[in-house]
Scaffold this motif. Structure first.
Motif, short mmCIF file in Angstrom:
data_model
loop_
_atom_site.label_atom_id
_atom_site.label_comp_id
_atom_site.label_asym_id
_atom_site.label_seq_id
_atom_site.Cartn_x
_atom_site.Cartn_y
_atom_site.Cartn_z
N ALA A 199 37.57 77.81 6.23
CA ALA A 199 36.76 78.49 4.98
C ALA A 199 39.13 79.01 4.72
CB ALA A 199 36.88 79.65 5.97
N ARG A 200 39.49 78.65 6.15
CA ARG A 200 41.31 78.89 6.43
C ARG A 200 41.40 77.92 4.89
NH1 ARG A 200 43.42 80.77 11.03
NH2 ARG A 200 45.11 80.80 10.55
N GLU A 201 40.90 76.74 5.23
CA GLU A 201 42.02 75.25 4.08
C GLU A 201 41.59 75.74 2.89
OE1 GLU A 201 41.01 70.77 4.75
OE2 GLU A 201 40.25 71.82 5.77
N LEU A 202 40.04 76.04 2.77
CA LEU A 202 39.78 75.76 1.58
C LEU A 202 40.40 77.38 0.11
CD1 LEU A 202 35.69 75.34 2.10
CD2 LEU A 202 38.27 74.04 1.00
N THR A 237 44.02 75.97 -0.47
CA THR A 237 44.20 74.31 -1.30
C THR A 237 42.84 74.72 -2.43
OG1 THR A 237 42.82 73.94 0.11
CG2 THR A 237 44.05 72.95 0.85
N THR A 238 42.46 75.50 -2.70
CA THR A 238 41.85 75.46 -3.44
C THR A 238 41.98 76.97 -4.71
OG1 THR A 238 39.78 76.28 -2.74
CG2 THR A 238 40.26 74.03 -2.19
N ASP A 239 41.11 77.13 -5.44
CA ASP A 239 41.17 78.48 -6.12
C ASP A 239 39.38 78.78 -6.48
OD1 ASP A 239 43.52 79.03 -7.07
OD2 ASP A 239 43.59 77.07 -8.63
N LEU A 240 38.55 77.84 -5.86
CA LEU A 240 36.98 78.01 -5.56
C LEU A 240 36.69 80.02 -5.47
CD1 LEU A 240 36.22 75.30 -3.29
CD2 LEU A 240 35.40 75.75 -5.33
N LEU A 241 35.77 80.14 -5.26
CA LEU A 241 35.59 81.64 -4.89
C LEU A 241 35.16 81.82 -4.02
CD1 LEU A 241 33.21 81.83 -8.40
CD2 LEU A 241 35.41 83.34 -7.78
N VAL A 242 35.13 82.95 -3.86
CA VAL A 242 34.91 83.01 -2.07
C VAL A 242 33.20 83.21 -1.60
CG1 VAL A 242 35.12 85.84 -0.20
CG2 VAL A 242 36.53 84.79 -1.67
N ASP A 243 32.12 83.53 -2.62
CA ASP A 243 31.12 83.01 -2.64
C ASP A 243 30.86 81.71 -2.23
OD1 ASP A 243 29.76 85.80 -1.88
OD2 ASP A 243 29.73 86.10 -4.16
N THR A 244 32.09 80.71 -2.63
CA THR A 244 31.40 79.49 -2.83
C THR A 244 32.08 78.16 -1.64
OG1 THR A 244 31.70 79.10 -4.94
CG2 THR A 244 32.43 76.84 -4.27
N ILE A 245 33.51 79.39 -0.89
CA ILE A 245 33.73 78.89 0.19
C ILE A 245 33.01 79.20 1.31
CG2 ILE A 245 35.69 79.30 1.56
CD1 ILE A 245 37.37 79.60 -1.15
N ALA A 246 31.93 80.59 1.33
CA ALA A 246 30.98 81.16 2.14
C ALA A 246 30.42 79.98 2.32
CB ALA A 246 30.94 82.27 1.72
N GLU A 247 29.93 79.43 1.37
CA GLU A 247 28.66 78.63 1.59
C GLU A 247 29.49 76.89 2.09
OE1 GLU A 247 27.01 77.97 -2.76
OE2 GLU A 247 26.27 80.17 -2.26
N ARG A 248 30.63 76.78 1.67
CA ARG A 248 31.07 75.17 2.26
C ARG A 248 31.01 75.45 3.50
NH1 ARG A 248 33.90 72.30 -3.44
NH2 ARG A 248 32.31 72.81 -4.09
N SER A 249 31.84 76.23 4.35
CA SER A 249 32.13 76.54 5.83
C SER A 249 30.78 76.72 6.44
CB SER A 249 32.94 77.75 5.28
OG SER A 249 33.34 78.87 4.63
N GLY A 250 29.29 77.27 6.10
CA GLY A 250 28.73 77.53 6.48
C GLY A 250 28.61 79.07 6.85
N LEU A 251 29.32 80.23 6.30
CA LEU A 251 29.69 81.55 6.30
C LEU A 251 28.62 82.54 6.23
CD1 LEU A 251 33.00 82.28 7.24
CD2 LEU A 251 31.32 81.66 9.30
N GLY A 252 28.10 81.38 4.99
CA GLY A 252 26.65 82.42 4.45
C GLY A 252 27.49 82.37 3.24
N PRO A 256 39.93 87.51 3.08
CA PRO A 256 40.34 86.56 2.39
C PRO A 256 41.00 86.76 1.41
CG PRO A 256 37.13 86.73 2.63
CD PRO A 256 38.24 87.53 3.13
N ALA A 257 40.88 87.72 0.52
CA ALA A 257 41.64 87.83 -0.72
C ALA A 257 42.91 88.22 -0.04
CB ALA A 257 41.70 89.12 -1.71
#
Length: 314
Positions: free
Chosen positions: A265-268, A271-286, A303-304
Motif C-alpha cells: 500500500a505504501r508503494e502504491l 507511485t500512483t494516484d489510485l484511490l485509497v479504496d483501490t489501493i486497499a483492494e490491491r494490497s489485500g487490506l479490504g 494514508p492521505a
C-alpha cells in the motif's frame, strides 16, 4: 549526514552507508544526503588489510550532522575516543538521529545513548553487550531496531537493511526499493525478522526454506490468503508451519502478511494516484477503512498524510 571513521573498522560496514547514502538514485532523484566521512582521531587512521583512511572532516562535522552512522568497531581492544563519545552526545542532544551498524552499538552504549533502550547488534556480540552495558535492552534476534532517534542493526547484511530503512523513512518505499535494486539486494526486510543465529542448544534439522512460499504470497497479496493456504503451500500442517515460520522469519505469518500488505500500500500511495479504496483492494487490506486502520496501527499516520509526505518528497 556523517559516518564515523573508526580505527580498524570493518570495511563492509563502512562501505554500506557510503553506497546507500553517498549517491542519489538517478538524475530525477530528490535532493539526496550530503555525506561526510569523519575522522575520529588525529591524522591517518588504519583499516584492515593495511589500508589507510584520511578525511578532511572531523568530529566537529559529526557533532553538527543531522544523521550520524557509526559502523562496526573492532571488538578486541578498541576503546572509543572520549572526543568521539562527546561528539555523539552533542549530535544527539541537538536532535540528530544516531545509528550504529553491527558492533557499532558498543560505541553508542559507551556514549550512554542506549541506556534504557532496546538495541540490536550481531547475535555473536549480544551477551558481551549485556555484560559491558547492563542498562541496554539487547535484542539479539532483530535485524535492526528503530527507536526513533536511535537506530541499531545486527551484522553485515542487516547493516544494509537498516540503511535502506532510513531511506524509506526519509524518502519513501519507492526510493528505498530503487537503491536496493541498484545494490542488487532485497529492498525491504522488517527489523523484527530474526537473525540467522546459531542455536544455543541442539536443534532439529533445518526446515525446507520458506522463501518460495513467501514469494508466492507476495505475488498474491490482493487475495484473501489464509495461514492454512500458506501451510499447505509449504507442505506442512498449520502448527508445524507456524513453528518453522517463527524460527525462520522471526514473527507470525499473520503479522508478516500484514507488514507486506502495508508495504504494498505504501508503494502504491507513493507511485500512483489510485484511490485509497483501490489501493486497499490491491494490497489485500479490504476497504479504505481497513487500510486506514492498519496505517494508524503500524505507521501512526493516515494514508492521505503518508501520500502527501512522500509524493511531496519526490
Amino acid at each position: 549526514m556523517a559516518v564515523a571513521l573508526l580505527e580498524e573498522s570493518s570495511l563492509f560496514e563502512l562501505a554500506v552507508p557510503c553506497a546507500v547514502f553517498g549517491q542519489p538514485n538517478g538524475s530525477d532523484a530528490p535532493p539526496w544526503y550530503d555525506l561526510a566521512l569523519c575522522g575520529t582521531a588525529p591524522g591517518v587512521q588504519h583499516a584492515p588489510g593495511g589500508l589507510r583512511l584520511e578525511s578532511e572532516h572531523g568530529l566537529d562535522t559529526l557533532a553538527a550532522a543531522d544523521l550520524v552512522i557509526v559502523p562496526a568497531c573492532l571488538m578486541n581492544g578498541y576503546e572509543p575516543p572520549a572526543a568521539l563519545l562527546d561528539a555523539l552526545r552533542a549530535a544527539h542532544a541537538r536532535g540528530a538521529r544516531v545509528a550504529s551498524l553491527c558492533s557499532g552499538a558498543f560505541v553508542l552504549a559507551a556514549a550512554g545513548l542506549l541506556d534504557g533502550r532496546e538495541a540490536a547488534t550481531h547475535w555473536m556480540y549480544a551477551d558481551e553487550l549485556r555484560r559491558r552495558h547492563p542498562r541496554v535492552r539487547v535484542n539479539e534476534r532483530a535485524l535492526y531496531v528503530d527507536d526513533g532517534d536511535i537506530l541499531t542493526s545486527a551484522g553485515t547484511a542487516a547493516a544494509i537493511d537498516l540503511c535502506l530503512h532510513i531511506v524509506r523513512r526519509d524518502y519513501g518505499t519507492a526510493a528505498a526499493a530503487e537503491v536496493g535494486r541498484r545494490m542488487v539486494v532485497a529492498p525491504h526486510r522488517e527489523g523484527d525478522q530474526a537473525q540467522y543465529s546459531r542455536p544455543k542448544t541442539a536443534a532439529t534439522p533445518p526446515a525446507k526454506g520458506l522463501a518460495p512460499v513467501l514469494d508466492w504470497a507476495i505475488a498474491r497479496l490482493d487475495l484473501p490468503l489464509t495461514i492454512a493456504e500458506l501451510a499447505d503451500r509449504a507442505e506442512m500442517s498449520v502448527r508445524t508451519f507456524e513453528r518453522h515460520f517463527a524460527r525462520e522469519v522471526g514473527t507470525t505469518p499473520l503479522k508478516w502478511l500484514n507488514q507486506q500488505r502495508v508495504a504494498r500500500a505504501r508503494e502504491l500511495l507513493e507511485t500512483t494516484d489510485l484511490l485509497v479504496d483501490t489501493i486497499a483492494e490491491r494490497s489485500g487490506l479490504g476497504t479504505g477503512d481497513g487500510l486506514r486502520l492498519h496505517f494508524r496501527r503500524i505507521l501512526g499516520t493516515t494514508p492521505a498524510a503518508y501520500r502527501r509526505t512522500y509524493r511531496g518528497a519526490s
